[in-house]
Design a protein around this motif. Structure first.
Motif, PDB file in Angstrom:
ATOM      1  N   LEU A  64     -68.455  27.360  21.439  1.00 20.25           N
ATOM      2  CA  LEU A  64     -67.136  26.717  21.457  1.00 20.25           C
ATOM      3  C   LEU A  64     -67.114  25.707  22.586  1.00 20.25           C
ATOM      4  O   LEU A  64     -67.657  25.959  23.659  1.00 20.25           O
ATOM      5  CB  LEU A  64     -66.024  27.750  21.700  1.00 20.25           C
ATOM      6  N   ASN A  65     -66.485  24.582  22.351  1.00 17.82           N
ATOM      7  CA  ASN A  65     -66.484  23.534  23.353  1.00 17.82           C
ATOM      8  C   ASN A  65     -65.071  22.968  23.531  1.00 17.82           C
ATOM      9  O   ASN A  65     -64.575  22.255  22.675  1.00 17.82           O
ATOM     10  CB  ASN A  65     -67.462  22.444  22.926  1.00 17.82           C
ATOM     11  N   ARG A  66     -64.428  23.345  24.618  1.00 19.97           N
ATOM     12  CA  ARG A  66     -63.091  22.848  24.994  1.00 19.97           C
ATOM     13  C   ARG A  66     -62.116  22.847  23.825  1.00 19.97           C
ATOM     14  O   ARG A  66     -61.631  21.806  23.395  1.00 19.97           O
ATOM     15  CB  ARG A  66     -63.212  21.456  25.582  1.00 19.97           C
ATOM     16  N   VAL A  67     -61.862  24.036  23.335  1.00 22.51           N
ATOM     17  CA  VAL A  67     -60.927  24.182  22.223  1.00 22.51           C
ATOM     18  C   VAL A  67     -59.543  24.466  22.786  1.00 22.51           C
ATOM     19  O   VAL A  67     -59.381  25.331  23.647  1.00 22.51           O
ATOM     20  CB  VAL A  67     -61.380  25.334  21.301  1.00 22.51           C
ATOM     21  N   SER A  68     -58.546  23.703  22.331  1.00 27.87           N
ATOM     22  CA  SER A  68     -57.166  23.927  22.762  1.00 27.87           C
ATOM     23  C   SER A  68     -56.238  23.895  21.562  1.00 27.87           C
ATOM     24  O   SER A  68     -56.337  23.003  20.730  1.00 27.87           O
ATOM     25  CB  SER A  68     -56.697  22.838  23.735  1.00 27.87           C
ATOM     26  N   PHE A  69     -55.378  24.871  21.467  1.00 29.47           N
ATOM     27  CA  PHE A  69     -54.298  24.829  20.477  1.00 29.47           C
ATOM     28  C   PHE A  69     -53.301  25.923  20.804  1.00 29.47           C
ATOM     29  O   PHE A  69     -53.524  26.723  21.722  1.00 29.47           O
ATOM     30  CB  PHE A  69     -54.834  24.976  19.046  1.00 29.47           C
ATOM     31  N   PHE A  70     -52.188  25.933  20.118  1.00 30.45           N
ATOM     32  CA  PHE A  70     -51.227  27.008  20.372  1.00 30.45           C
ATOM     33  C   PHE A  70     -50.710  27.534  19.041  1.00 30.45           C
ATOM     34  O   PHE A  70     -50.804  26.881  18.000  1.00 30.45           O
ATOM     35  CB  PHE A  70     -50.063  26.500  21.233  1.00 30.45           C
ATOM     36  N   VAL A  71     -50.209  28.726  19.079  1.00 30.68           N
ATOM     37  CA  VAL A  71     -49.634  29.342  17.885  1.00 30.68           C
ATOM     38  C   VAL A  71     -48.258  29.868  18.253  1.00 30.68           C
ATOM     39  O   VAL A  71     -48.115  30.627  19.214  1.00 30.68           O
ATOM     40  CB  VAL A  71     -50.510  30.514  17.390  1.00 30.68           C
ATOM     41  N   SER A  72     -47.234  29.424  17.529  1.00 35.56           N
ATOM     42  CA  SER A  72     -45.873  29.897  17.820  1.00 35.56           C
ATOM     43  C   SER A  72     -45.598  31.179  17.065  1.00 35.56           C
ATOM     44  O   SER A  72     -46.243  31.484  16.064  1.00 35.56           O
ATOM     45  CB  SER A  72     -44.847  28.851  17.407  1.00 35.56           C
ATOM     46  N   ARG A  73     -44.596  31.892  17.560  1.00 34.44           N
ATOM     47  CA  ARG A  73     -44.171  33.120  16.904  1.00 34.44           C
ATOM     48  C   ARG A  73     -43.768  32.868  15.454  1.00 34.44           C
ATOM     49  O   ARG A  73     -43.052  31.904  15.182  1.00 34.44           O
ATOM     50  CB  ARG A  73     -42.964  33.662  17.647  1.00 34.44           C
ATOM     51  N   GLY A 124     -63.470  26.605   8.964  1.00 32.11           N
ATOM     52  CA  GLY A 124     -64.751  26.150   9.482  1.00 32.11           C
ATOM     53  C   GLY A 124     -65.869  26.677   8.623  1.00 32.11           C
ATOM     54  O   GLY A 124     -65.747  27.740   8.024  1.00 32.11           O
ATOM     55  N   HIS A 125     -66.958  25.922   8.553  1.00 32.55           N
ATOM     56  CA  HIS A 125     -68.115  26.393   7.802  1.00 32.55           C
ATOM     57  C   HIS A 125     -68.855  27.424   8.638  1.00 32.55           C
ATOM     58  O   HIS A 125     -68.550  27.614   9.811  1.00 32.55           O
ATOM     59  CB  HIS A 125     -69.032  25.216   7.450  1.00 32.55           C
ATOM     60  N   ASN A 126     -69.853  28.062   8.031  1.00 30.74           N
ATOM     61  CA  ASN A 126     -70.671  29.013   8.780  1.00 30.74           C
ATOM     62  C   ASN A 126     -71.240  28.313  10.014  1.00 30.74           C
ATOM     63  O   ASN A 126     -71.687  27.177   9.925  1.00 30.74           O
ATOM     64  CB  ASN A 126     -71.846  29.514   7.915  1.00 30.74           C
ATOM     65  N   GLY A 127     -71.192  28.998  11.150  1.00 36.21           N
ATOM     66  CA  GLY A 127     -71.761  28.430  12.358  1.00 36.21           C
ATOM     67  C   GLY A 127     -70.875  27.441  13.078  1.00 36.21           C
ATOM     68  O   GLY A 127     -71.314  26.739  13.976  1.00 36.21           O
ATOM     69  N   SER A 128     -69.589  27.365  12.688  1.00 38.56           N
ATOM     70  CA  SER A 128     -68.697  26.411  13.342  1.00 38.56           C
ATOM     71  C   SER A 128     -68.105  26.981  14.619  1.00 38.56           C
ATOM     72  O   SER A 128     -67.445  26.276  15.374  1.00 38.56           O
ATOM     73  CB  SER A 128     -67.556  26.038  12.386  1.00 38.56           C
ATOM     74  N   GLY A 129     -68.338  28.260  14.878  1.00 34.50           N
ATOM     75  CA  GLY A 129     -67.809  28.891  16.086  1.00 34.50           C
ATOM     76  C   GLY A 129     -66.554  29.698  15.815  1.00 34.50           C
ATOM     77  O   GLY A 129     -65.927  30.197  16.748  1.00 34.50           O
ATOM     78  N   LYS A 130     -66.195  29.853  14.548  1.00 33.81           N
ATOM     79  CA  LYS A 130     -64.921  30.524  14.272  1.00 33.81           C
ATOM     80  C   LYS A 130     -64.950  32.012  14.607  1.00 33.81           C
ATOM     81  O   LYS A 130     -63.953  32.545  15.086  1.00 33.81           O
ATOM     82  CB  LYS A 130     -64.442  30.264  12.843  1.00 33.81           C
ATOM     83  N   ILE A 137     -56.210  24.223  11.205  1.00 31.19           N
ATOM     84  CA  ILE A 137     -57.054  23.735  12.288  1.00 31.19           C
ATOM     85  C   ILE A 137     -58.489  23.757  11.765  1.00 31.19           C
ATOM     86  O   ILE A 137     -58.950  24.797  11.297  1.00 31.19           O
ATOM     87  CB  ILE A 137     -56.931  24.636  13.531  1.00 31.19           C
ATOM     88  N   VAL A 138     -59.142  22.617  11.809  1.00 33.84           N
ATOM     89  CA  VAL A 138     -60.522  22.567  11.310  1.00 33.84           C
ATOM     90  C   VAL A 138     -61.484  22.603  12.485  1.00 33.84           C
ATOM     91  O   VAL A 138     -61.404  21.773  13.389  1.00 33.84           O
ATOM     92  CB  VAL A 138     -60.762  21.304  10.454  1.00 33.84           C
ATOM     93  N   LEU A 139     -62.363  23.580  12.465  1.00 30.30           N
ATOM     94  CA  LEU A 139     -63.330  23.764  13.534  1.00 30.30           C
ATOM     95  C   LEU A 139     -64.704  23.332  13.029  1.00 30.30           C
ATOM     96  O   LEU A 139     -65.099  23.683  11.918  1.00 30.30           O
ATOM     97  CB  LEU A 139     -63.368  25.253  13.885  1.00 30.30           C
ATOM     98  N   SER A 140     -65.403  22.543  13.840  1.00 27.58           N
ATOM     99  CA  SER A 140     -66.734  22.124  13.430  1.00 27.58           C
ATOM    100  C   SER A 140     -67.625  22.039  14.651  1.00 27.58           C
ATOM    101  O   SER A 140     -67.250  21.425  15.653  1.00 27.58           O
ATOM    102  CB  SER A 140     -66.618  20.764  12.729  1.00 27.58           C
ATOM    103  N   HIS A 141     -68.769  22.661  14.601  1.00 31.96           N
ATOM    104  CA  HIS A 141     -69.712  22.695  15.718  1.00 31.96           C
ATOM    105  C   HIS A 141     -69.026  23.045  17.028  1.00 31.96           C
ATOM    106  O   HIS A 141     -69.283  22.433  18.059  1.00 31.96           O
ATOM    107  CB  HIS A 141     -70.440  21.359  15.853  1.00 31.96           C
ATOM    108  N   GLY A 142     -68.133  23.998  16.996  1.00 34.49           N
ATOM    109  CA  GLY A 142     -67.528  24.489  18.230  1.00 34.49           C
ATOM    110  C   GLY A 142     -66.356  23.678  18.748  1.00 34.49           C
ATOM    111  O   GLY A 142     -65.790  24.020  19.784  1.00 34.49           O
ATOM    112  N   SER A 143     -65.997  22.588  18.074  1.00 35.02           N
ATOM    113  CA  SER A 143     -64.863  21.795  18.542  1.00 35.02           C
ATOM    114  C   SER A 143     -63.829  21.657  17.435  1.00 35.02           C
ATOM    115  O   SER A 143     -64.154  21.791  16.257  1.00 35.02           O
ATOM    116  CB  SER A 143     -65.303  20.379  18.932  1.00 35.02           C
ATOM    117  N   ILE A 144     -62.598  21.359  17.839  1.00 32.53           N
ATOM    118  CA  ILE A 144     -61.584  21.112  16.831  1.00 32.53           C
ATOM    119  C   ILE A 144     -61.769  19.694  16.302  1.00 32.53           C
ATOM    120  O   ILE A 144     -61.739  18.730  17.048  1.00 32.53           O
ATOM    121  CB  ILE A 144     -60.172  21.294  17.420  1.00 32.53           C
ATOM    122  N   LYS A 145     -61.965  19.608  14.991  1.00 28.39           N
ATOM    123  CA  LYS A 145     -62.278  18.319  14.395  1.00 28.39           C
ATOM    124  C   LYS A 145     -60.988  17.683  13.893  1.00 28.39           C
ATOM    125  O   LYS A 145     -60.860  16.451  13.836  1.00 28.39           O
ATOM    126  CB  LYS A 145     -63.229  18.557  13.224  1.00 28.39           C
TER     127      LYS A 145
END
Lengths: 556, 255
Positions: free
Chosen positions: A29-38, A46-52, A218-226
């Motif tokens: 994972l590389n500097r992933v930032s996001f938030f989830v509200s209540r 994310g595909h296999n190996g995306s860091g999910k 949220i789309v994750l790819s190679h450890g980052s949010i794409k």
């Protein structure tokens, strides 16, 4: 309790990075930032190996990020009280078997509240309510071993709900389930979300069944949010981001663009299907199954008077519910089951049942079981691929050629030969496992659910490989729930129900029977749409292919 | 199936009197019964215990078919005892006496084992684990991992059917790839089993890893502070059954 106002997001991920091992060889994972509200329902794609999977473990407080912080209700997850954290975040993983700890349903559902040290009466109340919420009350006294895969996963979900969590994280929680099981879980999630539960679904694809319920992607790819945005925005971007839209949504989009309303505008469509070149196959029968019956020790039938033909150069799919006799039938083909009644001709000769001839048979008929990657045992891919041909008596140059043949069939590069199968990714292991059967150069290959649990790119690889093998003249038999594959890729379909054959024929000939045998949730989107149009308009043909559907519509 | 006809520790709920007993009472009673049967010498004592076994199975409302099927794994031991004793006893020259003693010893072992088999058949795995936990807990004071051992046994009971299925599947897969699992001498056979054992161990380790994570995610921190949905409750009937077992065992010594 911490200060909580409704402005604090439930989960806030701040620039989180994670690297496995000491060496900094690429971060998971590389500097992933996001938030989830209540109360939000989001999908992390994310595909296999995306860091999910790593992200899931961090969100659940099961591993600590190498850098950055993850806040839950405003508190750093690392500093949070363990019990408090476990009351806040619940997790459901891919394999239900690995989440169920007790042998009886109620005992398992009670595990989390027991860990919380609650009084017995409260535990029982939680168990009852959790089982009710996942519609499993009728199974409360059952043993876990007697449940279906979908029921097991619902029990795993109940086990988390019994902890009264505020947020659910699901890591590919429906990937191992059949369509019915998937739909049941979706139903439970929909109700939970309506009741205020925050849900984070981590997956490699969004299905039609939950597309409308998810707010944000949220789309994750190679450890980052794409990419991130609303589900509606994702809709337009999906293909660009490398995800396939469910056919139902492609169709909705099509209707929207053309200004058509479904199904009202289709009542008067008069469509004729281009009859596919219906040349009767002249290729010889590889297998001729004649009045085959098989009974278990308790005398119940696993197979009953089955007649069938499997041809050379043909891809046949065997369709049926769990327990319909599919795997018993195919395991007869290489004598894993001995014939009790009836007969099977292989190239016109009786199928051998014992002795050295069985070994020859097993070289000529390769069987790839479900999740074949679980059967790998060698230190290198080379040795893995050598196992079957060696057993079949291949030596020296012949053996080397066989190994290369298997590798090339699976489309794997030569470098793989010296790698360890355990160190490969899930999709690569699947390819190696299939190659390890193909390396014995079988004339017929039987595969049980070859696409199960793979992401789209590996699914395409395997479909391509099977098509090429068929064109080489091999007999391909797939046993599957996956109607999309069966209809669009195989040449013929054999339908089994309750140990008996219902129908055998080309895909377009067997649609009605398929719809009778399988629940509507298992039908491909296109088939469901055409069946719906047909209800109002009897002239409309049943189709299963998206292009065909559009072609039928645009004939007006 | 190659490997799934073994029914180890399969709980059969019938709600009988025996099912409702406290697992601690059952465990203690079983200990008493076993220690009484082992030294028994006469045919009368054996007949007495056989009658009690028939009674116990009747009260448990579990069919003999299931009891016999569950005893299948121990049959090997019984037959081994029979054959071994027969050879050993008839070595001395008295074949008639040899056959008699060996049959007696084998039947004694069989009766004993079937009492033991009744325990998992009539006790839910978690109850059994809780019972063991309670009985072992005095040992925890001297450092014995009582809770962990009981938890392990409970988990083993949960996962045995699954591992059986998995073994069966791997065996079929490797046979399909031409493995010769049932040919050759003992060394070749053991060697031929590696393609089954290695994937099985990989699966077990991977599962163990995942299960540990899932358990942590559900708030498991060991036995400390854990409560029970159904705490064990020692009832009057449990004391009565235990006393009865003690008396019966005492009586059988006299027989």
């Amino acid at each position: 309790m911490n200060v909580q106002n409704n402005d604090t997001p439930l989960i806030e991920v701040k620039s989180v990075s994670f690297a496995y091992g000491a060496k900094n060889t690429g971060r998971a994972l590389n500097r992933v930032s996001f938030f989830v509200s209540r109360g939000e329902r989001i999908a992390v794609l994310g595909h296999n190996g995306s860091g999910k999977s790593t992200l899931v473990r961090i969100l659940g407080g099961l591993v600590s990020p190498s850098e950055g912080t993850c806040l839950v209700n405003g508190t750093d997850i690392q500093e949070m009280d363990f019990k408090e954290l476990r009351r806040t975040i619940g997790m459901v993983f891919q394999d239900p078997e690995n989440q169920i700890v007790a042998a009886m349903v109620e005992d398992d559902a009670a595990f989390a509240p027991e860990n919380q040290g609650l009084p017995s009466r409260e535990i029982q109340a939680r168990v009852d309510s959790a089982l009710l919420r996942v519609n499993m009350t009728h199974k409360q006294d059952s043993s876990v071993a007697a449940l279906s895969g979908g029921e097991k996963q619902r029990l795993a979900l109940a086990g988390v709900l019994a902890a009264k969590v505020e947020c659910l994280i699901l890591d590919e929680a429906t990937a191992m389930l059949d369509p019915k099981g998937r739909l049941d879980i979706e139903q439970a999630l929909r109700e939970l979300h309506a009741a205020g539960m925050t849900i984070i679904q981590v997956t490699h694809q969004i299905g039609a069944e939950n597309f409308d319920d998810i707010h944000r992607v949220i789309v994750l790819s190679h450890g980052s949010i794409k990419w991130q945005g609303t589900t509606w925005e994702f809709w337009d971007k999906a293909e660009e981001l490398g995800f396939e839209l469910p056919d139902e949504f492609r169709f909705r989009k099509y209707c929207e663009n053309k200004g058509l309303s479904f199904p009202d505008d289709f009542v008067n469509v008069k469509a004729v299907l281009d009859e596919a070149a219906n040349d009767e196959s002249h290729s010889p029968a590889k297998f001729k199954v004649d009045d085959l019956s098989f009974r278990y020790t308790d005398k119940s039938y696993a197979l009953r008077n089955i007649d069938a033909e499997f041809l050379s150069g043909e891809w046949l799919s065997i369709i049926g519910r769990t327990g319909s006799g599919k795997s018993t039938l195919v395991q007869h083909l290489n004598a894993l089951y001995k014939i009790q009644e009836g007969q099977i001709l292989f190239d016109g000769e009786a199928l051998p049942q014992k002795g050295e001839e069985v070994h020859t048979l097993r070289q000529r008929v390769g069987l790839v079981f479900q999740h074949p990657e679980d059967q790998l045992f060698s230190p290198t891919v080379r040795e893995e691929l050598a196992f079957a041909p060696k057993n079949a008596g291949f030596r020296k140059q012949e053996l080397d050629e066989a190994i290369i043949y298997g590798l090339e069939c699976a489309g794997l590069p030569r470098e793989f030969l010296d790698r360890s199968p355990i160190a490969l990714s899930g999709g690569e292991r699947r390819l190696v496992a299939i190659a390890s059967v193909l390396s014995a150069r079988p004339e017929c290959v039987v595969l049980d659910e070859p696409l199960a649990g793979l992401d789209a790119s590996y699914q395409r690889k395997i479909l391509g490989m099977l098509g090429r093998l068929r064109d080489e003249g091999k007999t391909i038999i797939t046993v599957t729930h996956d109607l999309d594959m069966a209809l669009n890729y195989s040449d013929r379909i054999l339908i089994l129900r309750n140990a008996a054959k219902i129908r055998e024929g080309r895909p377009h000939e067997v649609l009605e029977e398929l719809m009778n045998v399988l629940d509507p949730e298992a039908w491909p989107d296109v088939l469901r749409i055409s069946a719906e149009i047909r209800k109002a308009n009897h002239d409309f043909p049943l189709v299963y292919n998206y292009q065909e559907l559009i072609a039928c519509i645009s004939q007006t | 199936m190659y490997f799934t006809n073994v029914n180890l520790g399969q709980y059969i709920p019938t709600g009988s009197f025996i099912h409702r007993l406290d697992p601690r009472a059952k465990l203690f009673s079983l200990l008493l019964i076993i220690s009484a049967i082992f030294p028994s010498k006469g045919v009368i004592a054996l007949g007495f215990w056989t009658a009690l076994l028939v009674l116990a199975v009747h009260v448990s409302k579990i069919s003999w078919r299931i009891v016999l099927r569950a005893s299948r794994p121990v049959m090997f031991l019984v037959i081994f005892t029979l054959v071994f004793n027969m050879i050993a006893a008839s070595w001395g020259g008295n074949l008639g006496r040899g056959i008699r003693t060996s049959f007696f010893m084998a039947s004694r072992l069989l009766v004993l084992m079937m009492f033991a088999v009744l325990l998992p058949l009539t006790t839910a795995p978690l109850e059994l684990a809780d019972g063991l936990d309670a009985l072992l807990s005095p040992l925890a004071r001297v450092g014995f991992p009582a809770h962990e051992s009981a938890m392990m046994i409970g988990m083993a009971l949960r996962f045995i059917p699954l591992l059986m299925q998995e073994t069966d599947k791997i065996m079929r897969a490797q046979l399909s790839r031409g493995a010769r699992l049932d040919q050759g001498n003992i060394f070749q056979r053991v060697k031929a089993f590696f393609p089954v054992l290695i994937p099985l161990f990989i699966i077990i380790f991977r599962r163990a890893d995942d299960i540990a994570v899932a358990m942590e995610a559900r708030g498991y921190e060991g036995g400390e502070g854990r409560t029970r949905r159904k705490p064990l409750v020692w009832k009057m009937t449990d004391s009565l059954v235990l006393v009865m077992c003690a008396v019966i065992s005492g009586v059988s010594f006299i027989l």
